[in-house]
Design an enzyme around this catalytic site. Structure first.
Site, PDB file in Angstrom:
ATOM      1  CB  CYS A 164      -0.942  -0.037   1.178  1.00 59.61           C
ATOM      2  SG  CYS A 164      -1.904  -1.570   1.137  1.00 59.61           S
ATOM      3  CG  HIS A 304      -1.360   4.505   5.146  1.00 58.11           C
ATOM      4  ND1 HIS A 304      -1.275   4.385   3.784  1.00 58.11           N
ATOM      5  CD2 HIS A 304      -1.625   3.261   5.621  1.00 58.11           C
ATOM      6  CE1 HIS A 304      -1.471   3.108   3.454  1.00 58.11           C
ATOM      7  NE2 HIS A 304      -1.688   2.412   4.544  1.00 58.11           N
ATOM      8  CD  GLU A 315      -0.840   8.311   9.126  1.00 54.40           C
ATOM      9  OE1 GLU A 315      -1.711   7.443   8.910  1.00 54.40           O
ATOM     10  OE2 GLU A 315      -0.492   9.153   8.286  1.00 54.40           O
ATOM     11  CE  LYS A 336      -5.279   4.321   2.098  1.00 50.98           C
ATOM     12  NZ  LYS A 336      -4.262   5.254   2.646  1.00 50.98           N
ATOM     13  CG  HIS A 341      -6.388   0.867   1.313  1.00 55.28           C
ATOM     14  ND1 HIS A 341      -5.441   1.439   0.481  1.00 55.28           N
ATOM     15  CD2 HIS A 341      -5.693   0.291   2.338  1.00 55.28           C
ATOM     16  CE1 HIS A 341      -4.237   1.199   0.978  1.00 55.28           C
ATOM     17  NE2 HIS A 341      -4.366   0.512   2.098  1.00 55.28           N
ATOM     18  CG  PHE A 402      -0.108  -5.682   4.536  1.00 50.48           C
ATOM     19  CD1 PHE A 402      -0.562  -4.822   5.523  1.00 50.48           C
ATOM     20  CD2 PHE A 402      -0.934  -6.736   4.147  1.00 50.48           C
ATOM     21  CE1 PHE A 402      -1.821  -4.995   6.118  1.00 50.48           C
ATOM     22  CE2 PHE A 402      -2.190  -6.922   4.732  1.00 50.48           C
ATOM     23  CZ  PHE A 402      -2.625  -6.053   5.712  1.00 50.48           C
TER      24      PHE A 402
END
Lengths: 414, 82
Positions: A164, A304, A315, A336, A341, A402
Site C-alpha cells: 500500500c 495513510h 500514525e 480513504k 483503499h 504491509f
C-alpha cells in the site's frame, strides 16, 4: 532558490471510485462523497465472503479506451493509462526527448484479475484456450510498461512494489531520478485493480476489511471510534514530475513542488505497524530534512489512515511524537474515508490530493467520523474542507504498506 | 457444423476487429495479416486462439506461418471443418 535538483508537479491524472478524472475526484472529495457501494454480484453468497461491498471505479475504462486496449491490458494497466493520458495532457503534453523521460507506475498486487482468469481458463478449457497476451497482462510492471510505450519514455521504466506504499514510493523514486540527472520529466504514480472474489476473500481472511455490509457508504471511517477495517478500492493516479528548470524553460504551469522524500522500514511484523511508530517517525523526519522544513512549516498531513483499529492511531501518535506541540496546527485528512483503499494506487491518489491541497490551500475532509477516537492526537479535518494558511507551507503525504514499508513525501507550494 | 466461406470471413473479421480496432469492412480476403493489417505475432496467436474457439477447429502453430492472408486463413478453417 531554483536548482536543477528541485522537482515540481506539472500534471495530474486519476480515475477513482469517486471520479473519472482529477477534477471530478477532487470535487467529490471536497464534497465528502463516498465511493463505496454494494457489489452487484453473488460473490458473498457463492463463496461465503463476509464482505459484499467495495469502492469500485466510478468510470469504466471501456468508456474511455478503445476495445483492443481493454482486451490487451489488465484493468490495472487500463486505469494507469487513463490516468496517464489525463496527466500528460494536463501538463501540456511536454516535448521531451524519450531519453530524458521516465515512467514509474507501481501496483501493489499486479495483474491479479488476469492471473485468476487465466487459471480459470486453464482448468475449465485447457492450455489451448490460454490467451497469448496473458503473461504481458499479468506482470506487475505491465502498467508502467504500457505508460512507457504510450509516451516513449526511455530514461527508465520502473515499478516499485511495496504493497500500500507502492504509489508513494513510485513518486519518491521519480523524484530521485530527476534529482540524480537521469531524467528531466518522469510520469509517476500507482494503480490497482483487485476487486475480484479471491483478493476480497483473502483480505477478509486477514481480518482487515470493514464488515459494515448494511451501510457501505459509512464503512470507511478512519479515526471514528467504531471503525472496523478498510474498504477495498480500485483505481489509479499519475503525476507528471519535472525538474523546476525544465518546467520553467517551457513555461509550464506548476501545481507544487515535491520537496522531500523519506523512506524507512519497520522490520517489525509482516502486516502490523511497529506500535512505537519508529519507522513512521523516521520516514517523516527524513522527508522533512530532505525538504529543509521543520514541524512548524507543516500545516497538512494526508494520513495513510485506512480505518483499522491499530493503524490509524499509530500514525497520529507518530506525528505527535515527531511534531510535539506543532502537531496542534496540522490539519489531518484521511481521504480513504471517501475513496476506499486503492492499495498500490493509494499513495498516488493521496499525493494528488496533497498537491491539490497545497495548490488550492484547502485540506479535504474526513467523512464518517461521528465519534472521534479519544486517542486521536492530531486535529482532524471533519465533514467540511479546511482552509490552509497563506505564505510558504508544507504538507506531508504518508503511505505505509504491509511488509513494514514507510514512505513520506513533503509537498510544498512553489 | 461447417460454415460457408462468407460466414468464416465475417467471423474472422469480427475477431480481427476486436483485436486490432480495425473496421470489419477492412478485413478482406486478399489482405495480408502482417503487411496490410499490421498484426504482430502475439496478436496473430490471439486471433488463432479465438478462431479455433469460434469455428471448432485446430490450427497448429506450424500452420500459422502459412496463413499469410485472410483468404489463407478462411481456406484453412474451411478445410479443417470439412
Amino acid at each position: 532558490m531554483t536548482s536543477a535538483r528541485e522537482v515540481v508537479v506539472t500534471g495530474l491524472g486519476a480515475t477513482t471510485p469517486i471520479g473519472g478524472d482529477v477534477a471530478s475526484t477532487w470535487e467529490a472529495a471536497l464534497a465528502g462523497v463516498s465511493g463505496a457501494r454494494t457489489l452487484e454480484n453473488d460473490w458473498a453468497e457463492k463463496y461465503g465472503i463476509p464482505v459484499n461491498f467495495a469502492a469500485t471505479i466510478k468510470v469504466d475504462p471501456a468508456e474511455v479506451l478503445s476495445r483492443p486496449e481493454t482486451k490487451r491490458m489488465d484493468p490495472s494497466a487500463q486505469y494507469a493509462i487513463v490516468a496517464t493520458r489525463e496527466a500528460w495532457a494536463d501538463a501540456g503534453s511536454p516535448e521531451v526527448p524519450g531519453e530524458r523521460l521516465g515512467a514509474v507506475v507501481s501496483s501493489g498486487i499486479g495483474g491479479i484479475q488476469t492471473i485468476l482468469d487465466g487459471w480459470d481458463t486453464l482448468r475449465e478449457r485447457g492450455a489451448r484456450r490460454m490467451l497469448p497476451m496473458t503473461v504481458p497482462m499479468l506482470m506487475p510492471n505491465s502498467p508502467t510498461a504500457y505508460v512507457s510505450l504510450e509516451l516513449g519514455a526511455r530514461a527508465g521504466t520502473h515499478a516499485l512494489v511495496s504493497a500500500c506504499a507502492s504509489g508513494a514510493e513510485a513518486v519518491g523514486y521519480a523524484v530521485e531520478m530527476i534529482r540524480s540527472g537521469r531524467a528531466d520529466v518522469v510520469v509517476a504514480g500507482g494503480t490497482e485493480a483487485s476487486i475480484h472474489p479471491m483478493p476480497l476473500a483473502a483480505f477478509a481472511a486477514s481480518r482487515t476489511l470493514s464488515l459494515r455490509n448494511d451501510d457501505p457508504q459509512h464503512a470507511s471511517r478512519p479515526y471514528d471510534i467504531d471503525r472496523d477495517g478498510f474498504v477495498l478500492g480500485e483505481g489509479a493516479a499519475v503525476l507528471v514530475l519535472e525538474s523546476a528548470e525544465h518546467a520553467a524553460a517551457r513555461g509550464a504551469r506548476v501545481y507544487a513542488k515535491v520537496g522531500g522524500v523519506g523512506l524507512s522500514s519497520d522490520a517489525y511484523h509482516i502486516t502490523s505497524p511497529d506500535p512505537e511508530g519508529t519507522g513512521q517517525v523516521t520516514a517523516m523526519r527524513f522527508a522533512m530534512e530532505d525538504a529543509g522544513v521543520t514541524a512548524s512549516d507543516v500545516v497538512h498531513v494526508n494520513a495513510h489512515a485506512t480505518s483499522t483499529k491499530v493503524g490509524d492511531l499509530t500514525e497520529t501518535a507518530s506525528i505527535r511524537k515527531l511534531f510535539g506541540s506543532d502537531a496542534d496546527h496540522v490539519q489531518l485528512s484521511a481521504t480513504k474515508s471517501m475513496t476506499g483503499h486503492l492499495l498500490g494506487g493509494a499513495g498516488a491518489i493521496e499525493s494528488v490530493f496533497a498537491v491539490k491541497a497545497v495548490a488550492e490551500r484547502l485540506a479535504p475532509p474526513t467523512i464518517n467520523v461521528e465519534n472521534p477516537d479519544p486517542e486521536l492526537q492530531v486535529p482532524l479535518v471533519r465533514d467540511e474542507p479546511a482552509k490552509l494558511p497563506g505564505g510558504d507551507i508544507a504538507a506531508i503525504n504518508n503511505s505505509f504498506g504491509f511488509g513494514g514499508h514507510n514512505v513520506a513525501l513533503v509537498i510544498q507550494n512553489h | 457444423m461447417a460454415n460457408t466461406d462468407q460466414e468464416i470471413l465475417e467471423g474472422l473479421a469480427e475477431i480481427v476487429a476486436e483485436e486490432t480496432g480495425l473496421d470489419t469492412a477492412d478485413v478482406l480476403l486478399e489482405k495480408s495479416f502482417t503487411d496490410d493489417l499490421d498484426i504482430d505475432s502475439l496478436s496473430m496467436m490471439t486471433i488463432v486462439t479465438h478462431a479455433e474457439d469460434k469455428f471448432g477447429v485446430r490450427i497448429p502453430d506450424e500452420e500459422v506461418k502459412n496463413l499469410a492472408t485472410v483468404g489463407d486463413a478462411v481456406s484453412f478453417i474451411k478445410g479443417a471443418q470439412d
